[in-house]
Enzyme design. Structure first.
Site, PDB file in Angstrom:
ATOM      1  N   ILE A  52      -1.862  61.236  44.985  1.00 48.77           N
ATOM      2  CA  ILE A  52      -0.841  62.278  44.921  1.00 48.77           C
ATOM      3  C   ILE A  52      -0.014  62.042  46.169  1.00 48.77           C
ATOM      4  CG2 ILE A  52      -0.320  64.731  45.138  1.00 48.77           C
ATOM      5  CD1 ILE A  52      -2.702  65.373  43.499  1.00 48.77           C
TER       6      ILE A  52
ATOM      7  N   GLY B 200       2.531  69.396  45.458  1.00 50.26           N
ATOM      8  CA  GLY B 200       1.158  68.907  45.356  1.00 50.26           C
ATOM      9  C   GLY B 200       0.328  69.770  44.419  1.00 50.26           C
TER      10      GLY B 200
ATOM     11  N   ASN C 251      -8.168  63.475  57.371  1.00 49.57           N
ATOM     12  CA  ASN C 251      -6.961  64.091  56.814  1.00 49.57           C
ATOM     13  C   ASN C 251      -7.281  65.567  56.522  1.00 49.57           C
ATOM     14  OD1 ASN C 251      -4.627  64.808  55.487  1.00 49.57           O
ATOM     15  ND2 ASN C 251      -4.572  62.981  54.197  1.00 49.57           N
TER      16      ASN C 251
ATOM     17  N   TYR D   3      -7.413  70.453  48.973  1.00 49.80           N
ATOM     18  CA  TYR D   3      -8.286  70.238  47.819  1.00 49.80           C
ATOM     19  C   TYR D   3      -9.398  71.289  47.748  1.00 49.80           C
ATOM     20  CZ  TYR D   3      -5.702  65.924  47.325  1.00 49.80           C
ATOM     21  OH  TYR D   3      -4.686  65.017  47.173  1.00 49.80           O
TER      22      TYR D   3
END
Length: 170
Positions: free
Chosen positions: A94, A106, A133, A140
């Site tokens: 993505i 996103g 990250n 997420y």
């Protein structure tokens, strides 16, 4: 917003966005040499043509007001980068251009990936995220992904760890 399925005719746009977004995201945490070595391997026109031609992978460009803001790449079956269940779909990329981040793109792409997986009768979606990250990991986790394993990822000669995040679909 609309999604446009990527084809071989889009290879130059795909290369441009891939290099741009990957560099913007990871240049600060990696050496210039390691980054250059990775980009020259991962995003060559030949490599991207091979990925676009794989029937088990799909690319979708996200466009808003006729501007391409990023793309989504999903894999099923043997196109997945890890041995995963037949009942799973991988979100391999993505990528959102930096000046379009934090505007809901996103989230939109994740929702589209979930729809694609459900249409294909997949029970889970998964992806790999670099352990450093933190923004992506939080993104997420907020969407229901949990860490299920990890694997090594090489940025040039530098071995790094990607966390495998999975979301079960209802």
């Amino acid at each position: 917003m609309e999604l446009k399925k990527g084809t071989l005719a889009d290879v130059m746009l795909l290369q441009q966005i891939s290099i741009e977004t990957f560099t913007d995201t990871f240049k600060e945490q990696n050496t210039e040499e390691d980054l250059k070595q990775y980009l020259e391997k991962a995003y060559t026109v030949d490599q991207l043509k091979k990925e676009l031609a794989n029937e088990k992978s799909s690319f979708f460009f996200l466009q808003d007001n006729e501007e391409t803001v990023g793309y989504l790449k999903v894999n099923v079956e043997d196109a997945q980068t890890e041995d995963s269940a037949e009942s799973a779909m991988e979100i391999e990329r993505i990528y959102i251009r930096s000046h379009y981040k934090r505007k809901g793109y996103g989230k939109f792409l994740i929702e589209q990936a979930e729809r694609f997986a459900q249409k294909a009768n997949k029970k889970a979606i998964w992806l790999g995220v670099w352990e450093k990250n933190t923004a992506a990991l939080a993104f997420y986790k907020d969407r229901g992904f949990v860490q299920t394993s990890s694997h090594s990822f090489f940025m040039g000669d530098d071995e790094q760890t990607d966390l495998i995040m999975t979301k079960q679909l209802v």
